[in-house]
Design a protein around this motif. Structure first.
Motif, mmCIF file in Angstrom:
data_model
loop_
_atom_site.group_PDB
_atom_site.id
_atom_site.type_symbol
_atom_site.label_atom_id
_atom_site.label_comp_id
_atom_site.label_asym_id
_atom_site.label_seq_id
_atom_site.Cartn_x
_atom_site.Cartn_y
_atom_site.Cartn_z
ATOM 1 N N PHE A 150 81.455 107.818 -0.718
ATOM 2 C CA PHE A 150 80.798 108.571 0.343
ATOM 3 C C PHE A 150 81.770 108.814 1.506
ATOM 4 O O PHE A 150 82.316 107.864 2.067
ATOM 5 C CB PHE A 150 79.593 107.801 0.883
ATOM 6 C CG PHE A 150 78.418 107.748 -0.037
ATOM 7 C CD1 PHE A 150 77.289 108.529 0.199
ATOM 8 C CD2 PHE A 150 78.417 106.904 -1.151
ATOM 9 C CE1 PHE A 150 76.198 108.484 -0.656
ATOM 10 C CE2 PHE A 150 77.327 106.844 -2.008
ATOM 11 C CZ PHE A 150 76.220 107.643 -1.755
ATOM 12 N N ILE A 165 80.068 107.485 5.233
ATOM 13 C CA ILE A 165 79.047 106.618 4.647
ATOM 14 C C ILE A 165 78.145 105.976 5.697
ATOM 15 O O ILE A 165 77.029 105.550 5.399
ATOM 16 C CB ILE A 165 79.721 105.531 3.773
ATOM 17 C CG1 ILE A 165 78.695 104.868 2.844
ATOM 18 C CG2 ILE A 165 80.448 104.492 4.641
ATOM 19 C CD1 ILE A 165 79.322 103.976 1.772
ATOM 20 N N SER A 199 74.110 106.805 4.511
ATOM 21 C CA SER A 199 74.024 105.362 4.286
ATOM 22 C C SER A 199 72.785 105.001 3.495
ATOM 23 O O SER A 199 72.805 104.067 2.676
ATOM 24 C CB SER A 199 74.035 104.611 5.619
ATOM 25 O OG SER A 199 72.900 104.938 6.407
ATOM 26 N N ALA A 257 73.516 105.641 -0.116
ATOM 27 C CA ALA A 257 74.481 104.630 -0.575
ATOM 28 C C ALA A 257 73.799 103.286 -0.802
ATOM 29 O O ALA A 257 74.079 102.590 -1.786
ATOM 30 C CB ALA A 257 75.600 104.493 0.451
ATOM 31 N N VAL A 265 79.533 101.128 -5.151
ATOM 32 C CA VAL A 265 79.577 102.090 -4.040
ATOM 33 C C VAL A 265 80.805 101.842 -3.165
ATOM 34 O O VAL A 265 81.152 100.698 -2.853
ATOM 35 C CB VAL A 265 78.298 101.980 -3.186
ATOM 36 C CG1 VAL A 265 78.391 102.869 -1.958
ATOM 37 C CG2 VAL A 265 77.074 102.338 -4.031
ATOM 38 N N GLY A 322 83.181 104.000 0.231
ATOM 39 C CA GLY A 322 83.138 105.109 1.168
ATOM 40 C C GLY A 322 83.939 104.832 2.415
ATOM 41 O O GLY A 322 84.575 103.775 2.555
ATOM 42 N N ALA A 346 79.050 97.072 -1.189
ATOM 43 C CA ALA A 346 79.821 98.313 -1.061
ATOM 44 C C ALA A 346 81.175 98.050 -0.397
ATOM 45 O O ALA A 346 81.317 97.140 0.420
ATOM 46 C CB ALA A 346 79.039 99.332 -0.247
#
Length: 462
Positions: free
Chosen positions: A14, A17, A23, A26, A36, A38, A55
């Motif tokens: 992302f 993100i 968000s 995500a 994930v 980003g 993430a």
């Protein structure tokens, strides 16, 4: 890999993100088992929350942040074409997916409720998320703001309902196929993308046309823009109207303020129903009625959903109490369009009685100020005094001649007491010099004016 996770998004990256919409998507992907990653411009509590879900979040934008094995790159309309991670994605041949397409994929196979409108989307989506959770239905949801409870802007639930905020600003809500759609109001906004009300109506007509066969449109009967949309749709979709208008299908008989709550009486299918909304303001009471009508359209009994709506206690930045020091309450408002500003100030007037209201207002976007600066100034006349900051540009470049002075001039012409403040760092001291015990201070706007609340409280404590 968790059931329901699109294979193309099992390793998403992302760009931006930390944004409210990005968000949320995500978080749901991470909760469904995706790997994930980003990047975002700055460190934030949202970045930390994403890391807690597993993430990888980079601060700053750089080509090396994009992993070679990313399955896709997710972007919003705010991401510029010269972003180095976007350029790197093109070099690697990694598919680029708009966040609306990613959200649409997450809704697949579920029963979506999509909440649209110029104002009130976040609140109404949140009311549904909280009340459906209260009833044990365990919905998934994606919201443009953080709830006070359960404390997040998104969740992957095990239930069959998915509640989503549907953003009209860039026409991305055309990607969704909801079982139930809500249209709260229809006004001209997002002037960089819409040149006229006709374009706005056409966009909302397209959105309504995406409702699945047998689905329902819940739409405001009191708002002229929404009524015009209903006329234009002319029975092409099953419609349930709500509001105080005599012809509303779900008719609001009364909204009675009770401090920071409201008691709402409605008639639905010939039955009178009384329930509590735990946040102040007539507009929030009407949002709750829209949520009630949508839930009923989905098959949830009104007698169960109405009391569950009382469990909604607010969203961050939507008349959120930040604290009280020396008898002065500091409240944060996301309002940035004149209609929202007026509604929040009227709600505060009704709840605050004789208390003085001081607004710290930060205009959001040059294009919006150019088109609606006069109306913003007129809204500020509802406050006892206002400080007006420079325009928060967000994604826009400056427009020659467009400054906060447009708002200040209009406010003064409407009889408002307005002071310009060009250095945001001076605001806490200026507010401290203006307030006395019993006053209410509203930090208002969609930009970083929200950061001033804690600073004002800290200055008042000294």
């Amino acid at each position: 890999m968790a059931p329901g996770l699109p294979t193309a998004m099992d390793r998403p990256h992302f760009i931006g993100i930390g944004g409210a919409g990005m968000s949320g998507i995500a978080k749901i992907l991470a909760q469904r088992g995706a790997k994930v990653a980003g990047s975002d411009a700055k460190e934030s509590a949202t970045a930390e929350a994403l890391r807690a879900l597993g993430a990888t979040v980079h601060i700053g934008h750089a080509a090396e942040h994009l992993a070679d094995d990313a399955s896709c790159v997710v972007v919003s309309s705010a991401i510029r074409q010269d972003n180095p991670e976007l350029a790197r994605a093109a070099e690697l041949g990694i598919p680029v997916v708009h966040r609306s397409d990613a959200l649409a994929a997450l809704m697949a196979g579920l029963r979506p409720i999509a909440v649209a409108g110029t104002h009130g989307k976040t609140t109404t989506t949140s009311m549904l998320a909280v009340s459906l959770s209260e009833l044990g239905l365990d919905p998934s949801y994606a919201i443009g703001g953080d709830l006070d409870a359960p404390g997040s802007n998104a969740l992957h639930g095990e239930g069959e309902i998915f509640v989503a905020e549907a953003d009209e600003s860039d026409r991305s809500f055309h990607k969704y196929a909801p079982e139930v759609a809500i249209v709260l109001n229809v006004e001209l906004d997002h002037h960089a993308n819409y040149a006229s009300m006709d374009e706005i109506y056409e966009s909302f007509e397209t959105f309504a046309g995406k409702i699945v066969p047998g689905g329902t449109l819940v739409i405001n009967a009191d708002h002229e823009g929404a009524r015009e949309l209903t006329r234009r749709l002319a029975g092409s979709v099953r419609t349930v109207t709500y509001g105080e208008a005599e012809d509303a299908d779900v008719r609001v008989l009364s909204v009675v303020a009770q401090g920071l709550k409201s008691e709402v009486t409605v008639v639905l299918d010939g039955t009178e129903l009384v329930f509590t909304v735990s946040v102040p303001g007539r507009h929030y009471a009407h949002n709750a009625v829209a949520a009630l009508a949508a839930g009923v359209a989905l098959g949830i009994p009104a007698g169960e959903l109405a009391p569950a709506l009382a469990s909604y206690t607010g969203v961050k930045r939507r008349l959120q109490l930040k604290g009280e020091v020396a008898g002065v309450q500091v409240i944060d408002s996301y309002a940035h369009h004149p209609t929202e500003m007026t509604a929040d100030l009227e709600a505060m007037r009704a709840a605050a009685g004789d208390a003085r209201i001081l607004v710290v207002f930060q205009p959001h976007l040059f294009s919006r100020t150019q088109e609606l600066g006069k109306e913003m100034g007129q809204s500020l006349s509802l406050a006892d005094a206002s400080l007006v900051l420079d325009i928060y540009p967000a994604r826009e470049d400056p427009i020659p001649g467009i400054t906060s002075e447009l708002i200040i001039e209009a406010a003064r012409a409407a009889g408002a007491d307005v002071t310009p403040v060009h250095d945001k760092a001076e605001v806490p001291s200026v507010v401290a010099g203006m307030t006395k015990p019993g006053d209410l201070v509203l930090t208002m706007g969609a930009g970083d004016v929200t950061d001033l609340g804690p600073q004002i409280l800290d200055r008042l404590s000294k």
